[in-house]
Design a protein around this motif. Structure first.
Motif, PDB file in Angstrom:
ATOM      1  N   ASP A 118      94.377  18.417   8.025  1.00 57.55           N
ATOM      2  CA  ASP A 118      94.447  19.432   9.079  1.00 57.55           C
ATOM      3  C   ASP A 118      95.625  19.112   9.977  1.00 57.55           C
ATOM      4  O   ASP A 118      96.059  17.965  10.073  1.00 57.55           O
ATOM      5  CB  ASP A 118      93.121  19.536   9.851  1.00 57.55           C
ATOM      6  CG  ASP A 118      93.099  18.702  11.091  1.00 57.55           C
ATOM      7  OD1 ASP A 118      93.479  19.204  12.147  1.00 57.55           O
ATOM      8  OD2 ASP A 118      92.706  17.526  11.008  1.00 57.55           O
ATOM      9  N   ASP A 162      87.415  25.681   7.233  1.00 57.72           N
ATOM     10  CA  ASP A 162      88.145  24.990   8.289  1.00 57.72           C
ATOM     11  C   ASP A 162      89.642  25.294   8.125  1.00 57.72           C
ATOM     12  O   ASP A 162      90.083  26.366   8.522  1.00 57.72           O
ATOM     13  CB  ASP A 162      87.808  23.496   8.248  1.00 57.72           C
ATOM     14  CG  ASP A 162      88.392  22.739   9.426  1.00 57.72           C
ATOM     15  OD1 ASP A 162      89.083  23.359  10.247  1.00 57.72           O
ATOM     16  OD2 ASP A 162      88.183  21.519   9.532  1.00 57.72           O
ATOM     17  N   ASN A 163      90.382  24.407   7.475  1.00 58.23           N
ATOM     18  CA  ASN A 163      91.844  24.535   7.520  1.00 58.23           C
ATOM     19  C   ASN A 163      92.459  25.276   6.336  1.00 58.23           C
ATOM     20  O   ASN A 163      91.979  25.167   5.208  1.00 58.23           O
ATOM     21  CB  ASN A 163      92.464  23.136   7.594  1.00 58.23           C
ATOM     22  CG  ASN A 163      91.938  22.398   8.811  1.00 58.23           C
ATOM     23  OD1 ASN A 163      92.103  22.868   9.931  1.00 58.23           O
ATOM     24  ND2 ASN A 163      91.246  21.281   8.597  1.00 58.23           N
ATOM     25  N   PHE A 213      92.878  26.037  16.476  1.00 57.76           N
ATOM     26  CA  PHE A 213      93.017  24.608  16.167  1.00 57.76           C
ATOM     27  C   PHE A 213      94.152  24.357  15.152  1.00 57.76           C
ATOM     28  O   PHE A 213      93.983  23.626  14.180  1.00 57.76           O
ATOM     29  CB  PHE A 213      91.690  24.033  15.674  1.00 57.76           C
ATOM     30  CG  PHE A 213      90.791  23.620  16.828  1.00 57.76           C
ATOM     31  CD1 PHE A 213      90.248  24.582  17.667  1.00 57.76           C
ATOM     32  CD2 PHE A 213      90.493  22.275  17.077  1.00 57.76           C
ATOM     33  CE1 PHE A 213      89.437  24.222  18.739  1.00 57.76           C
ATOM     34  CE2 PHE A 213      89.689  21.904  18.147  1.00 57.76           C
ATOM     35  CZ  PHE A 213      89.160  22.880  18.977  1.00 57.76           C
ATOM     36  N   SER A 258      95.473  24.798  12.421  1.00 54.92           N
ATOM     37  CA  SER A 258      95.546  25.128  10.989  1.00 54.92           C
ATOM     38  C   SER A 258      94.342  25.884  10.446  1.00 54.92           C
ATOM     39  O   SER A 258      94.218  26.052   9.230  1.00 54.92           O
ATOM     40  CB  SER A 258      95.760  23.838  10.189  1.00 54.92           C
ATOM     41  OG  SER A 258      94.988  22.788  10.711  1.00 54.92           O
ATOM     42  N   ASP A 259      93.435  26.373  11.304  1.00 56.21           N
ATOM     43  CA  ASP A 259      92.233  27.007  10.765  1.00 56.21           C
ATOM     44  C   ASP A 259      92.538  28.347  10.081  1.00 56.21           C
ATOM     45  O   ASP A 259      93.471  29.057  10.457  1.00 56.21           O
ATOM     46  CB  ASP A 259      91.182  27.190  11.875  1.00 56.21           C
ATOM     47  CG  ASP A 259      90.497  25.867  12.213  1.00 56.21           C
ATOM     48  OD1 ASP A 259      91.011  24.809  11.817  1.00 56.21           O
ATOM     49  OD2 ASP A 259      89.443  25.889  12.864  1.00 56.21           O
TER      50      ASP A 259
HETATM   51 MG    MG Z   1      90.680  22.705  11.659  1.00 58.07          MG
END
Ligand code: MG
Ligand code: F6P
Length: 452
Positions: free
Chosen positions: A201, A261-262, A296, A298-299
């Protein structure tokens, strides 16, 4: 620093713990300004692009956004009060109510400010203020200041993506002939690939290169000792029992939700896992949940999700482009779908979801398994609290459990539950940074249907 007491309302004190705040001051002071400076720089470097797209209006918007963000950086560095949002978006009221809630916990003496707030709250707030700065400045309001870093991280991981897609296609071709034990072994491997994908990330490195260079399959055995809790077998048995229900005629069985997430390499590992789930029959449907605003660093947003599939399809490599084509068909046929909800970009802990986002909670209840990717999701699952390391995962969830769920997380923040007695203490002696280096990981499972 003022002490911030337990925030979660209605939870008996014995089930709660103090929110993590010790780390907040350090990251607000050191890492946040670096992230903001990079955002300012990216917007500035995009000036010509704004001019080409929108003429002089675009250049004026660029100037206003930069001045807004410079002011924000100053507020942060000089510990000014946290301000209410003013952009009138669908989540603005929720943010402003949350600020009032924080203020009431602080009492009358102090105002909620950048250094005197729970880390999770101010960190989420910073990303929401970056969004506000861009949103309030049309015509550049759709600009994703993190897009450049996300695409770069995808391209820099190219060799690892090729290795993974080649491996996936090898499995896909023979999937009907795999013995049950071989199939399960492959599932466990790809679950670990998705777990370690979370090392990549960009927020932990404040936007610097953090891509995957090595072949991820080859590294698994070496990484195995760094998995501190491994509930993979429970994840697997949840999937196989849903599969059996599907075979015995229960039409809705076999849905897996992945809370992403990323973007970049981590997203590829999630798509590969999801591909394996549907092609092996362990799932019939995968629903991906991403962010509705850049978050955040790179999400994954809807744009990143679609871009990644298109880019993989267009790659000049046989197995990569074949994988991309299959992913696109999964989306077209509705086997895969992408969803976002404003709750994912609020600062709330997940135990608040049933009350604050009942529609999302009800949607998640339809899953047979929910996979939560990454560190931030973990912090929100357990409320970013100063838990004893031996507190069981189910207790730290404090009532959150719309369906069986699993956290795949590499450790980047000072919170960890569900360890054996002495495990955390030993690590602290051997490696003081074990909770924040991204070197260790957990696969933690909870089922609301299981006898606790
Ligand atoms: Mg992230
Ligand atoms: O460590 C920095 C940090 O921004 C944490 O605040 C956050 O929890 C994490 O990185 C984000 O990591 P992930 O992408 O795994 O959620």
């Amino acid at each position: 620093m003022a002490s911030v007491q337990s925030l979660h309302q209605g939870v008996p004190p014995a089930l709660s713990a103090k929110v993590v705040e010790s780390f907040a001051y350090l990251t607000v002071r050191d890492r946040f300004p670096t992230i903001l400076t990079r955002v300012i720089d990216t917007i500035h470097r995009s000036k010509n692009k704004f001019f080409e797209e929108y003429g002089e209006e675009g250049v004026q918007a660029e100037k206003r956004a930069i001045s807004f963000l410079s002011k924000l950086r100053n507020e942060m560095q000089t510990d000014k009060p946290v301000l209410a949002l003013s952009d009138g978006l669908e989540d603005t009221d929720s943010w402003n109510q949350y600020l009032l809630r924080q203020q009431s916990l602080m009492g009358d003496q102090d105002s909620v400010s950048w250094f005197k707030s729970p880390w999770l709250y101010v960190e989420c707030y910073m990303y929401r203020r970056i969004h506000e700065a861009i949103w309030l400045n049309p015509p550049i309001c759709d600009f994703d200041a993190f897009n450049e870093g996300k695409t770069q991280s995808y391209f820099e991981s190219q060799q690892a993506v090729i290795a993974l897609c080649t491996y996936l296609q090898g499995l896909h071709r023979n999937i009907g002939e795999l013995s049950e034990s071989h199939l399960l072994e492959q599932f466990l491997k790809l679950l670990q690939v998705s777990l370690w994908g979370n090392k990549c990330d960009l927020s932990i490195s404040a936007g610097q290169d953090n891509s995957q260079k090595a072949n991820p399959i080859d590294s698994l055995a070496d990484l195995r000792p760094f998995i501190l809790v491994d509930d993979s077998n429970m994840v697997l048995s949840t999937l196989t029992s849903a599969q059996r229900q599907g075979e015995s005629g229960q039409p809705s069985a076999g849905r897996v939700d992945i809370v992403l997430d990323n973007a970049g390499f981590e997203l590829i590992t999630d798509l590969v896992l999801a591909h394996f789930l549907v092609s092996s029959g362990l799932a019939r449907e995968v629903r991906f949940h991403g962010k509705s605003i850049p978050w955040f660093v790179s999400d994954v947003t809807a744009h990143d999700f679609q871009w990644t599939i298109r880019q993989t399809l267009a790659a000049n490599h046989k197995w990569m482009s074949k994988s991309g084509a299959q992913w696109q068909s999964f989306v077209r046929e509705g086997v895969w779908s992408y969803h976002d909800h404003p709750f994912w970009t609020l600062p709330h802990e997940y135990c608040d979801m049933a009350a604050d986002a009942p529609d999302l909670y009800a949607t998640l209840q339809g899953a047979d398994l929910i996979i939560f990717k990454g560190d931030l999701n973990y912090r929100k699952l357990v409320g970013d609290r100063d838990w004893e390391h031996t507190v069981p995962f189910d207790r730290a969830l404090r009532g959150f459990g719309p369906a069986p769920l699993c956290s795949l997380r590499t450790l980047k923040a000072n919170v960890q539950v569900g360890l054996q007695h002495g495990q955390g203490e030993n690590l602290s002696v051997q490696e003081p940074g074990w909770m924040t280096s991204g070197k260790y990981a957990v696969v933690q499972f909870f089922s609301p249907h299981r006898e606790q």
